[in-house]
Each structure stands twice: as C-alpha cells, then as structure tokens.
Design a protein around this motif. Structure first.
Motif, PDB file in Angstrom:
ATOM      1  N   TYR A   1       9.168 -19.836 -36.881  1.00 18.21           N
ATOM      2  CA  TYR A   1       8.447 -19.604 -38.016  1.00 18.21           C
ATOM      3  C   TYR A   1       6.602 -19.518 -37.775  1.00 18.21           C
ATOM      4  CZ  TYR A   1       5.366 -23.245 -38.813  1.00 18.21           C
ATOM      5  OH  TYR A   1       4.504 -24.748 -38.337  1.00 18.21           O
ATOM      6  N   ARG A   2       6.349 -18.083 -37.986  1.00 20.30           N
ATOM      7  CA  ARG A   2       4.954 -17.912 -37.533  1.00 20.30           C
ATOM      8  C   ARG A   2       3.779 -18.297 -39.186  1.00 20.30           C
ATOM      9  NH1 ARG A   2       3.208 -14.213 -34.198  1.00 20.30           N
ATOM     10  NH2 ARG A   2       5.492 -12.799 -33.710  1.00 20.30           N
ATOM     11  N   SER A   3       2.659 -18.654 -38.749  1.00 23.65           N
ATOM     12  CA  SER A   3       1.730 -18.648 -39.335  1.00 23.65           C
ATOM     13  C   SER A   3       0.448 -18.314 -39.895  1.00 23.65           C
ATOM     14  CB  SER A   3       0.721 -20.433 -38.892  1.00 23.65           C
ATOM     15  OG  SER A   3      -0.610 -20.122 -38.274  1.00 23.65           O
TER      16      SER A   3
ATOM     17  N   GLU B   1      -1.687 -20.754 -45.103  1.00 20.75           N
ATOM     18  CA  GLU B   1      -0.575 -19.329 -45.668  1.00 20.75           C
ATOM     19  C   GLU B   1      -1.173 -18.922 -46.613  1.00 20.75           C
ATOM     20  OE1 GLU B   1       3.013 -18.629 -44.236  1.00 20.75           O
ATOM     21  OE2 GLU B   1       1.600 -19.370 -42.831  1.00 20.75           O
ATOM     22  N   ILE B   2      -1.040 -17.820 -47.573  1.00 21.85           N
ATOM     23  CA  ILE B   2      -1.750 -17.124 -48.002  1.00 21.85           C
ATOM     24  C   ILE B   2      -0.835 -16.631 -48.295  1.00 21.85           C
ATOM     25  CG2 ILE B   2      -3.331 -15.361 -48.556  1.00 21.85           C
ATOM     26  CD1 ILE B   2      -4.472 -17.272 -47.309  1.00 21.85           C
ATOM     27  N   ARG B   3      -0.267 -17.175 -50.251  1.00 23.73           N
ATOM     28  CA  ARG B   3       0.728 -15.978 -51.172  1.00 23.73           C
ATOM     29  C   ARG B   3       0.039 -15.141 -51.907  1.00 23.73           C
ATOM     30  NH1 ARG B   3       3.092 -19.594 -56.351  1.00 23.73           N
ATOM     31  NH2 ARG B   3       3.795 -17.657 -57.672  1.00 23.73           N
TER      32      ARG B   3
ATOM     33  N   LYS C   1      10.260 -23.597 -45.015  1.00 28.07           N
ATOM     34  CA  LYS C   1       9.537 -25.188 -45.518  1.00 28.07           C
ATOM     35  C   LYS C   1      10.240 -25.967 -44.507  1.00 28.07           C
ATOM     36  CE  LYS C   1       7.861 -24.997 -51.039  1.00 28.07           C
ATOM     37  NZ  LYS C   1       8.646 -25.255 -51.506  1.00 28.07           N
ATOM     38  N   GLN C   2      11.972 -25.943 -44.462  1.00 22.86           N
ATOM     39  CA  GLN C   2      12.089 -26.294 -43.325  1.00 22.86           C
ATOM     40  C   GLN C   2      11.959 -26.090 -42.285  1.00 22.86           C
ATOM     41  OE1 GLN C   2      16.581 -25.411 -43.574  1.00 22.86           O
ATOM     42  NE2 GLN C   2      16.990 -27.064 -42.544  1.00 22.86           N
ATOM     43  N   LYS C   3      11.175 -25.495 -41.554  1.00 22.66           N
ATOM     44  CA  LYS C   3      11.391 -25.407 -39.814  1.00 22.66           C
ATOM     45  C   LYS C   3       9.835 -25.971 -40.349  1.00 22.66           C
ATOM     46  CE  LYS C   3      14.869 -22.094 -38.768  1.00 22.66           C
ATOM     47  NZ  LYS C   3      15.350 -22.386 -37.949  1.00 22.66           N
ATOM     48  N   VAL C   4       8.735 -25.878 -41.439  1.00 23.12           N
ATOM     49  CA  VAL C   4       7.601 -26.939 -40.627  1.00 23.12           C
ATOM     50  C   VAL C   4       7.853 -28.397 -40.494  1.00 23.12           C
ATOM     51  CG1 VAL C   4       6.199 -27.026 -41.927  1.00 23.12           C
ATOM     52  CG2 VAL C   4       6.187 -24.875 -41.704  1.00 23.12           C
TER      53      VAL C   4
END
Length: 340
Positions: A132-134, A149-151, A161-164
């Motif tokens: 992923y990319r943050s 992460e900016i929502r 989420k799973q990747k993290v």
C-alpha cells in the motif's frame, strides 16, 4: 450526510491552486491567469477571481470545477500541513481484555491510552509501504513509522486495513469529511493537526499492551477458579477429624436479652461441632448408629468469639475445655480454640 451539508459542499468554491507542486491559497497569488496555477485535482489551468463582489476563489479557465476537484485539493493540502508542521495529535484508545471463569463471571483488565501531540523528525508524503501507499508517514512514533491517512470522502477500506495488519505497521486516520470545504488554511491546519476526529487503523504497540492485559485478565480468572475450587474442597471435605481429640467446628452463635418467662436478663454463647455417629454397647444399654454425623453443642467462653469471627467453616480444631457452674451442676465450657 444531511441535505444542508451536501449543499454546502456543492456551493463551495476552490480556494487553493497548485503552483510548482505546492498548494497556494487564493490570498497568496496574483489575479487572473497571472496566478500561474493549475487545479490540484484535474491539472487544468486556473484563473484567480479576486473581484469586489464575490469572495476570492479559483475558477477553471476552461470548463467548470467539480466537487471532486475541491475534495482532492483539501486532501492534498491536509498532507501538506502535516509535512510542513511535522506534528499531529494521535487518537485516544481504550484497550481491554476479558476472561471468563468457570462460574461464568467475566474478569476484565482495562487501560486508557490518552491522546497526545507527537512531534516528528521526518515526514514523507505518498510513502510506498508493503502492499500500500500512505498519505503521509511521520517518524518516529514509538521507535517506528506512523502512517497517517486523510479521509475526505472515503475511509480506509478493508483491503488496505488488511495490508497494514499484514505488514504490522502503525496507522491512524484523520477524518475531514465534516470540515467546511471553504475553510481557511488556518482552520484546515488546526483540524488536521489536532481538532478533527481521528482513530487508529492498526497499532502494534497497543496490541502488545492488549496481550499484557489478556495475561492479567487470565490471571484474575485463574485466581477466581482456584478460590472456587478451594471452597469446593472445603465444602466437600469429610466431616471427620484427623485425630480422635480433634473436633470439626461448624459454627457458633451468641446472644443476649431479657427473658419474660424467667423475668431476668440472659446471655447465650454456644459452639457447634460435629462427630461421626457410632454404635455403643454396654452392659446396661445398646446404641445402634446409622452412620453419618451428629452435632455436639458446648457452652462458649466469650474470650473465644474474636477468634471465631475470623474462621471459615467447617474447619478442624482442637478445644481447650473447662467447666462452669450452671444451676446446681457443672457443665463443660470451651475456654480456647486452636485452628489446625
């Protein structure tokens, strides 16, 4: 999302333009095409409208701005805020772990991790991580990276989420979905750094704390089970003393008052013990026991009461006996109790 907030977003005007990779507020650029800015969202040229009638804003030189352009701009400016200020307030967290004993009682260990401001030595944007990319990554937080992460419209999805979680990296999310799209740079910065809602997506440090809390909850459960098992053993223990001179003590009672029948005050102190029923044969009589136990009652000296208050029953004891005159005869009385 309510109707009013939706209308506010649609009526919002573009307040930031991109110039040489940086976002500039409308107040920081020249008017018209001299602003030399492009749209951060669609990358087309912008014109800075800084007239006397409407509030100052950017407009697309050709075509019309869309809501996505404004939201993309907010998202990018939020990341720029983190990069320039190099600090952010982390979310509060409530961590707990529970364990259930054999009686069904839940034992819970809890700890509250307070929110605090974290200052970074380094901040990177669009950092590539495993899978992923943050949006932004600050260092250090608890001797590791903190992905941010900016929502604006969409929260972190389950795939990310799973990747993290698989990478076991630390990530939080800042929610700007409720922020006014016409907010000033100062208001956006305050929201991003401190005031906007935020939550943890994954935190390995807190997971380690939860493991410790689980161990604590499990220990509480084990201690409760041991106490119940000990209580069961005591209750299931045979009411047979280990020595002929010992007694199994069942309990005691004391009292005082006035007897209308005898028209005098009275005091009562009794001790209750148990013994096995036995058969007895003498020259003059025969007593046939049916097994089990029978209760014996003794008068009790008041000096023993304090010791009796601290005991759990039934319990095995030895008794020091004496006698006292009662009416015209002597009766046995317990003078001391020794717990075995």
């Amino acid at each position: 999302m309510d109707i009013e907030s939706t209308q506010n977003k649609l009526q919002a005007e573009l307040k930031f333009g991109e110039q040489n990779g940086q976002l500039l507020h409308i107040s920081e650029v020249k008017s018209g095409l001299d602003c030399d800015c492009i749209c951060p969202g669609c990358k087309t040229p912008l014109i800075a409208r800084k007239g006397e009638v409407r509030t100052h804003h950017f407009a697309h030189h050709q075509g019309q701005e869309s809501e996505s352009c404004i939201e993309t701009t907010l998202h990018r400016f939020a990341k720029q805020v983190i990069a320039s200020h190099k600090k952010v307030r982390i979310p509060e967290d409530h961590i707990s772990a529970s364990s259930v004993d054999k009686a069904g009682k839940i034992h819970t260990a809890r700890e509250r991790v307070t929110s605090e401001m974290i200052d970074f030595e380094e901040v990177g944007l669009e950092v590539l991580k495993p899978g992923y990319r943050s949006d932004a990554t600050g260092y250090p937080y608890e001797q590791q990276d903190l992905d941010i992460e900016i929502r604006v419209t969409h929260e972190v999805d389950n795939i990310k989420k799973q990747k993290v979680q698989e990478a076991n990296t630390c990530m939080m999310e800042i929610d700007l979905s409720g922020l006014d799209r016409d907010a000033s740079p100062e208001a956006i910065a305050i929201a991003v750094i401190s005031e906007a809602p935020r939550k943890w997506i994954h935190n390995p440090v807190h997971l380690q704390l939860q493991k410790k809390l689980q161990q604590k909850a499990d220990l509480m459960m084990m201690q409760a089970n041991q106490a119940m098992e000990e209580h069961e053993r005591q209750n299931d223990a045979p009411l047979t003393p280990s020595h002929p001179d010992h007694f199994i003590l069942l309990g005691y009672k004391t009292g005082h008052g006035y007897s209308p029948r005898y028209q005098k005050n009275f005091e009562l102190s009794k001790l209750y013990t148990v013994r096995q029923v036995v058969s007895t044969n003498t020259r003059n009589f025969t007593v046939t026991g049916s097994g089990g136990y029978e209760m014996e009652e003794f008068d009790l000296d008041e000096s023993c009461i304090r010791k009796l208050e601290s005991l759990e029953y039934p319990t095995e004891v030895s008794l020091t006996m004496g006698s006292k005159l009662q009416g015209r005869k002597f009766v046995p009385v317990v003078l001391d109790i020794k717990v075995l």
